[in-house]
Design an enzyme around this catalytic site. Structure first.
Site, mmCIF file in Angstrom:
data_model
loop_
_atom_site.group_PDB
_atom_site.id
_atom_site.type_symbol
_atom_site.label_atom_id
_atom_site.label_comp_id
_atom_site.label_asym_id
_atom_site.label_seq_id
_atom_site.Cartn_x
_atom_site.Cartn_y
_atom_site.Cartn_z
ATOM 1 N N SER A 104 14.919 77.222 49.356
ATOM 2 C CA SER A 104 14.898 78.307 48.374
ATOM 3 C C SER A 104 14.802 79.675 49.035
ATOM 4 O O SER A 104 15.365 80.655 48.533
ATOM 5 C CB SER A 104 13.733 78.109 47.396
ATOM 6 N N ASP A 115 6.557 77.759 49.462
ATOM 7 C CA ASP A 115 6.552 77.561 50.902
ATOM 8 C C ASP A 115 7.877 78.043 51.489
ATOM 9 O O ASP A 115 8.846 78.299 50.775
ATOM 10 C CB ASP A 115 6.294 76.093 51.267
ATOM 11 N N ASP A 117 10.746 76.903 54.061
ATOM 12 C CA ASP A 117 11.338 75.840 54.874
ATOM 13 C C ASP A 117 11.939 76.485 56.117
ATOM 14 O O ASP A 117 12.828 77.339 56.007
ATOM 15 C CB ASP A 117 12.416 75.100 54.092
ATOM 16 N N ASP A 170 6.892 74.745 56.180
ATOM 17 C CA ASP A 170 7.381 73.434 56.606
ATOM 18 C C ASP A 170 8.285 73.688 57.807
ATOM 19 O O ASP A 170 9.353 74.308 57.664
ATOM 20 C CB ASP A 170 8.170 72.736 55.502
ATOM 21 N N LYS A 231 15.865 76.052 37.791
ATOM 22 C CA LYS A 231 14.732 75.425 38.475
ATOM 23 C C LYS A 231 13.468 75.540 37.624
ATOM 24 O O LYS A 231 12.700 74.579 37.507
ATOM 25 C CB LYS A 231 14.509 76.081 39.843
ATOM 26 N N TYR A 240 11.811 68.004 37.621
ATOM 27 C CA TYR A 240 11.951 68.629 38.948
ATOM 28 C C TYR A 240 11.055 67.884 39.934
ATOM 29 O O TYR A 240 9.867 68.156 40.042
ATOM 30 C CB TYR A 240 11.557 70.111 38.895
#
Length: 436
Positions: A104, A115, A117, A170, A231, A240
């Site tokens: 995202s 978070d 990524d 992450d 989303k 989701y």
């Protein structure tokens, strides 16, 4: 009086360039917005802002700062390892690693508290098993900004999860076949996939897929608004979650991108309405694809139900656009597909009312009344001795929830006369998780 012959050279005909076509088929409509569509888009954007889906300028700046600090940490880590391995001074000076984002954040649709990524790309002599999960892990442990550090080396995509100055990260790692990783590394080039293993391909493809999605949509800003909307809708309607057999972030991004291709001149309010119209009528398991599947013949398996029997069992194929193309929604089952189809129909009905000015956007985002809908459900409580143990235990349990539901369904199917009798219990398994 004589007439002399002459030739006149005319300038070449000016050809009007054809508009770029996106996707594997021609668009369903090239229609642009009416004034009412533009007004509904403004109302939709106002609703999304009011729902708190956009982060503040301060939080955005903090995220950028965290990423800069993290990149400096991994650059120093690689230089230290290069020195310890006995390389010459020039090699140490040139040694490098880069931090890339995906998910995202890279798509530009992350919200407050989400978070990040991230992918660390390092040289061929810095490995995942020892250097990343041991040496870099120990470096992060010593940083006061780092909390809740959780390595998951055995995951399908190996990852280290942690918070850096309160921002959830992450972090994946990919060692590519270069002695020196350039700062301007072209992650979209297939050359980065040469001589790497499957986990590395999966790690690299998060960035590659995100970039390909943005290249394959007609209007990036309209795509982002629409995706942010869908989303939020999916979370409100309880569909989701990749882990529990529904759809995760990349799946929703691919579905929205395909609708953007089919309606290249539509504004977000139109795209949201068309989204529900398209997927209410979609004939699964026909795959959703942004581009044709290509085999670059680098030795990696691609999604191909003609050759791979397992691919024929997929209920709702949503194919990633970057090589090697994979089904991003293999977790979807017959029951979860049925639930999502019902929710698509709900969304389609509401959008029809919105188009007729009989409803407002708030109606689309009403939270699904799970506990009113299901009298029987299975609740999973996750209990651990301390916070560190809870992180590990929670991750292990969540990664196996889908298998739990499949086993329970299989047992009940053996003693039930009809599949329909299983649905209430099957769906209720996704009701609630409570941490102590």
């Amino acid at each position: 009086m004589g007439v002399s012959n002459c030739s006149i050279t005319l300038p070449p005909t000016q050809q009007v360039p054809l508009p770029k076509e996106y996707g594997v088929t021609k668009p369903l409509s090239l229609a642009g917005p009416m004034e009412a569509d533009i007004q509904r888009t403004k109302e939709l954007e106002k609703f999304l802002v009011g729902a708190g889906l956009y982060e503040s300028v301060e939080e955005a700046a903090k995220r950028e700062g965290v990423l800069c600090q993290l990149e400096q940490i991994v650059k120093d880590w690689v230089k230290d390892l290069t020195r310890l391995r006995g390389y010459n001074d020039q090699m140490v000076e040139d040694a490098n690693a880069v931090i890339l984002t995906f998910g995202s954040y890279r798509l530009g649709v992350h919200g407050p508290g989400a978070d990040i990524d991230t992918l660390c790309v390092g040289p061929s002599y810095v490995n995942r098993e020892d250097d990343f999960f041991f040496v870099l892990h120990n470096i992060l442990v010593e940083r006061e900004e780092v909390t809740e550090l959780q390595p998951v080396p055995d995951a399908h995509v190996p990852v280290m999860k942690f918070k850096f100055d309160g921002i959830s990260i992450d972090l994946l790692y990919a060692s590519i076949s270069l002695l020196v990783v350039p700062d301007d590394l072209d992650i979209s080039s297939e050359s980065v996939l040469c001589n790497v293993d499957e986990p590395t391909v999966r790690s690299l493809n998060g960035c590659r897929v995100a970039d390909k999605i943005l290249k394959d949509v007609p209007n990036i800003e309209f795509f982002r608004i629409t995706l942010r909307c869908l989303k939020f809708w999916a979370k409100q309607r309880g569909v989701y979650s990749n882990v529990t057999g529904f759809l995760g972030g990349v799946n929703w991004a691919l579905l929205v991108a395909r609708v953007c291709q089919l309606y290249p001149n539509a504004v977000p309010s139109m795209l949201v309405s068309r989204f529900f119209r398209v997927y209410t009528q979609w004939r699964w398991p026909n795959p959703v694809m942004l581009c044709q599947i290509e085999d670059k013949e680098l030795g990696f398996s691609i999604w191909d139900p003609r050759k791979n029997p397992w691919d024929r069992t997929h209920q709702m194929p949503i194919i990633t656009p970057a090589y090697p193309c994979m089904n991003s929604s293999y977790n979807v089952s017959a029951s979860t597909l049925r639930v999502m189809t019902e929710q698509f129909e709900f969304g389609n009905n509401i959008c029809q009312e919105i188009d007729l000015n009989k409803a407002r956007w708030t109606a689309l985002f009403e939270q699904y009344p799970f506990f009113e809908s299901y009298k029987n459900y299975l609740q999973v409580d996750i209990v651990a001795a301390d916070a560190d143990d809870l992180l590990v235990w929670r991750g292990w349990v969540e990664s196996r929830l889908r298998q739990l539901t499949l086993m329970v369904t299989s047992i009940l199917f053996e003693i039930s006369d009809t599949q329909e009798a299983l649905d209430p219990l099957y769906l209720s398994l996704y009701g609630r998780k409570r941490r102590r």
